[in-house]
Design an enzyme around this catalytic site. Structure first.
Site, PDB file in Angstrom:
ATOM      1  N   GLU A 118      29.569 -12.602 -40.516  1.00  0.00           N
ATOM      2  CA  GLU A 118      29.512 -13.480 -40.288  1.00  0.00           C
ATOM      3  C   GLU A 118      28.820 -13.252 -37.925  1.00  0.00           C
ATOM      4  O   GLU A 118      28.701 -12.272 -37.850  1.00  0.00           O
ATOM      5  CB  GLU A 118      30.685 -14.055 -38.799  1.00  0.00           C
ATOM      6  CG  GLU A 118      30.717 -15.197 -37.757  1.00  0.00           C
ATOM      7  CD  GLU A 118      32.025 -15.185 -36.966  1.00  0.00           C
ATOM      8  OE1 GLU A 118      31.476 -15.945 -35.749  1.00  0.00           O
ATOM      9  OE2 GLU A 118      32.893 -14.562 -37.251  1.00  0.00           O
TER      10      GLU A 118
ATOM     11  N   LYS B 192      53.449 -11.376 -41.885  1.00  0.00           N
ATOM     12  CA  LYS B 192      51.920 -12.207 -42.348  1.00  0.00           C
ATOM     13  C   LYS B 192      52.262 -13.768 -42.112  1.00  0.00           C
ATOM     14  O   LYS B 192      52.240 -14.515 -42.260  1.00  0.00           O
ATOM     15  CB  LYS B 192      52.074 -11.600 -43.716  1.00  0.00           C
ATOM     16  CG  LYS B 192      51.706 -10.724 -44.073  1.00  0.00           C
ATOM     17  CD  LYS B 192      51.341 -10.510 -45.708  1.00  0.00           C
ATOM     18  CE  LYS B 192      50.880  -8.988 -45.583  1.00  0.00           C
ATOM     19  NZ  LYS B 192      51.667  -7.955 -45.894  1.00  0.00           N
TER      20      LYS B 192
ATOM     21  N   ASP C 142      44.975  -3.851 -44.364  1.00  0.00           N
ATOM     22  CA  ASP C 142      45.977  -5.167 -44.664  1.00  0.00           C
ATOM     23  C   ASP C 142      45.472  -6.364 -44.221  1.00  0.00           C
ATOM     24  O   ASP C 142      45.792  -6.319 -43.149  1.00  0.00           O
ATOM     25  CB  ASP C 142      47.368  -5.717 -44.957  1.00  0.00           C
ATOM     26  CG  ASP C 142      47.812  -6.432 -46.361  1.00  0.00           C
ATOM     27  OD1 ASP C 142      46.878  -7.697 -46.089  1.00  0.00           O
ATOM     28  OD2 ASP C 142      48.919  -6.494 -46.587  1.00  0.00           O
TER      29      ASP C 142
ATOM     30  N   HIS D  57      24.011 -18.071 -31.735  1.00  0.00           N
ATOM     31  CA  HIS D  57      24.827 -18.517 -33.350  1.00  0.00           C
ATOM     32  C   HIS D  57      23.996 -19.205 -34.531  1.00  0.00           C
ATOM     33  O   HIS D  57      23.257 -18.906 -35.526  1.00  0.00           O
ATOM     34  CB  HIS D  57      25.842 -19.793 -33.542  1.00  0.00           C
ATOM     35  CG  HIS D  57      27.117 -18.396 -33.732  1.00  0.00           C
ATOM     36  ND1 HIS D  57      28.020 -17.852 -34.553  1.00  0.00           N
ATOM     37  CD2 HIS D  57      28.130 -18.257 -31.625  1.00  0.00           C
ATOM     38  CE1 HIS D  57      28.471 -17.165 -34.033  1.00  0.00           C
ATOM     39  NE2 HIS D  57      29.188 -17.548 -32.617  1.00  0.00           N
TER      40      HIS D  57
END
Length: 582
Positions: A261, A393, A469, A567
């Site tokens: 990004e 998670k 993770d 951006h």
């Protein structure tokens, strides 16, 4: 060292050897011819023109406008002289024919080319022209088949431009036809890289799709065997940027961030600068404990409640801790909290895990306790070692309230002139935006732990770079960002509170070369021999400090109206990526 040992076939007789050599030579010639045919550009219609294309276009352009001008003048004269338009001379007939011919040429040249280019842009098949070639090669693969396996090679990108040894070619065939399971190649061959290479070729043959852009060389496949990734065929490249220095608790850290990004690293870096010139940030570790919660079923709710009282009784804790701690020299049971749903019991075990993230460690300890409880609670049925009361998670209030992994709060006071000069906004605007966006706006959305601007952006980037993770960014990104005007409204106090940062510096992906290098850059590589768990705790505070910098910069961009502009500058590319070779 290459451990491959090609199987040598029996030496052929003179006649057999001659036939084999002739056959191999003919196959090689055929393969070379097919390679040349595929590499040679297909003929175009313009190749048949007697003149160069630009001269032909010039002639027809000139002809079209010339005859059009001539006919318009002729028709104007006929109208002035009251001559019927349908009365034409031989020269006018020739002009009309020339006009029609030139129009047809120009329409065919420009119109059809435009339509084809439009269709190509909208067609998904046009994104990868190599796939069309590879499909042709796959269809024609039977023509390359021969009794001699060495004559069979993948061509072009479908084989990554490297012919396979005869023995590997035979294994590829067996994987394709199902004789050998793809997942068993490592155990059968004893060479992880060779197994990945064979699986890669077999995959392309079975799917008819090229994975030429997926890198293969330059990776240690043995390092992931049995612990990181199964059935590998390559690896994905993610660029790593550096934000910082982050001045945290009196030390400077260069923070690695793996992301695709645009603006993310630059924005975090700006936040780091604002923190640095304001004197740095401070962090406090509030809690350190990984959790696992099995789901247990009994014949009645009363019986489930009896186990709940037993597990939560302080008099039984020492005994349970001894049983639990046998799983590892680093695992230390901290607490047990139970909840009941009918006759089902959910026990949430929390323990310290040293420098490891600790999921396996706590699971082993829980299993030890369950085995121990079977003596007194023989009617207990273990439905699952994880009952989602952990919770791993998944966004969950229990993690937001009680924490999981490392709970950290990080704060800094940003001077007013730094807010104006570096962040291009003011204290009042930031405080108001934080209240209306991060607090009230998130409440309106019913957010669970999402009272921040973009904490997950920074958490995920640092996690990927350091071998954590990435899926645990769900609970690790739980964060509440607070901003308040201090020192008579001149300066800004900003803080982030993150109750469940789940990180480790040993185990999992942390031992891979790239991720290990990023951990080493932060000074937290491996286990700390002097104080077990201190490296993982330090990494958690660095994550929180990086989130603080990212929150500060993005909120400033929003307050100053710079988000869209930045951006469009950094997160957009005019480069045609379809022409870029990996």
């Amino acid at each position: 060292m290459d451990r491959r040992r090609p199987i040598r076939p029996p030496r052929p007789t003179a006649v057999e050897g001659g036939v084999t050599r002739i056959f191999n030579r003919s196959q090689q010639n055929a393969s070379a011819a097919d390679h040349q045919r595929l590499k040679t550009p297909s003929p175009k219609a313009s190749d048949a023109l007697p003149l160069p294309l630009y001269l032909t276009n010039t002639i027809f352009f000139t002809l079209f406008f010339s005859v059009a001008y001539y006919l318009l003048h002729r028709w104007r004269d006929k109208i002035r002289n009251s001559t019927p338009l349908h009365v034409v001379t031989l020269s006018e007939i020739a002009a009309i024919v020339s006009l029609i011919a030139s129009f047809i040429y120009l329409l065919g040249f420009f119109g059809i080319d435009f339509v084809q280019s439009f269709i190509a842009r909208s067609s998904p098949d046009a994104w990868d022209l190599d796939d069309e070639i590879d499909q042709t090669l796959l269809i024609d693969n039977n023509r390359y088949a021969a009794p001699c396996a060495s004559a069979i090679t993948l061509t072009s990108k479908l084989a990554d431009s490297t012919p396979l040894p005869e023995e590997d070619e035979e294994i590829v065939k067996m994987v394709v036809n199902g004789s050998i399971p793809s997942y068993s190649l490592e155990s059968k061959l004893g060479d992880p890289k060779r197994a990945a290479s064979i699986r890669r070729v077999a995959l392309q043959r079975m799917t008819g799709r090229s994975i030429h852009g997926l890198p293969f060389e330059g990776f240690d496949y043995e390092s992931i065997l049995g612990q990181c990734c199964e059935m590998p065929v390559g690896y994905v490249q993610i660029p790593v940027g550096i934000a910082g220095p982050l001045l945290l608790d009196g030390f400077e850290y260069s923070v690695p961030m793996a992301t695709t990004e645009g603006c993310l690293v630059a924005s975090t870096n700006r936040g780091c600068k604002a923190i640095y010139v304001s004197g740095g940030a401070t962090s406090t570790l509030l809690k350190d404990g990984m959790t696992r919660a099995p789901v247990l079923r009994f014949g009645s709710a009363k019986r489930a409640a009896e186990l709940k009282f037993f597990l939560e009784d302080p008099n039984n804790f020492d005994t349970l801790a001894v049983v639990f701690n046998r799983s590892s020299r680093f695992a230390r049971l901290q607490s047990i909290r139970c909840s009941i749903a009918g006759k089902n019991l959910y026990g949430r075990f929390c323990c310290s895990t040293g420098d490891a993230m600790g999921m396996n460690m706590v699971s082993k300890g829980v299993q030890n306790v369950l085995d121990f409880l079977q003596h007194d609670f023989s009617d207990m049925e273990v439905i699952g070692i994880s009952g989602n009361f952990c919770a791993d998670k998944k966004p969950a209030a229990v993690n937001w309230v009680e924490g999981r992994g490392k709970s950290v709060v990080c704060e800094a006071i940003i001077k007013g002139d730094v807010v104006r000069k570096v962040l291009k906004t003011n204290v009042e605007a930031l405080v108001e935006l934080n209240m209306l966006k991060n607090l009230a706006g998130s409440a309106m959305a019913g957010a669970l732990g999402g009272f921040n601007a973009h904490a997950s952006n920074i958490v995920t980037a640092v996690y990927i770079a350091t071998g954590q993770d990435p899926a645990q960014n769900v609970e690790s990104s739980h964060c509440i960002t607070m901003m308040e005007a201090v020192n008579d409204g001149k300066d800004l106090h900003v803080s982030v509170t993150m109750p469940s940062i789940e990180v480790g510096t040993v185990g999992g992906g942390t031992q891979l070369a790239s991720q290990s290098a990023c951990l080493n850059l932060l000074g937290v590589k491996g286990a700390n021999r002097d104080s077990a768990g201190s490296n993982a705790r330090l990494l958690a505070t660095i994550v929180a400090g990086s989130v603080l910098a990212g929150e500060l910069s993005l909120m400033s961009a929003l307050a100053a109206g710079q988000l869209v502009k930045s951006h469009m500058k950094y997160n957009r590319s005019s480069r045609d990526m379809t022409t870029v070779s990996s």
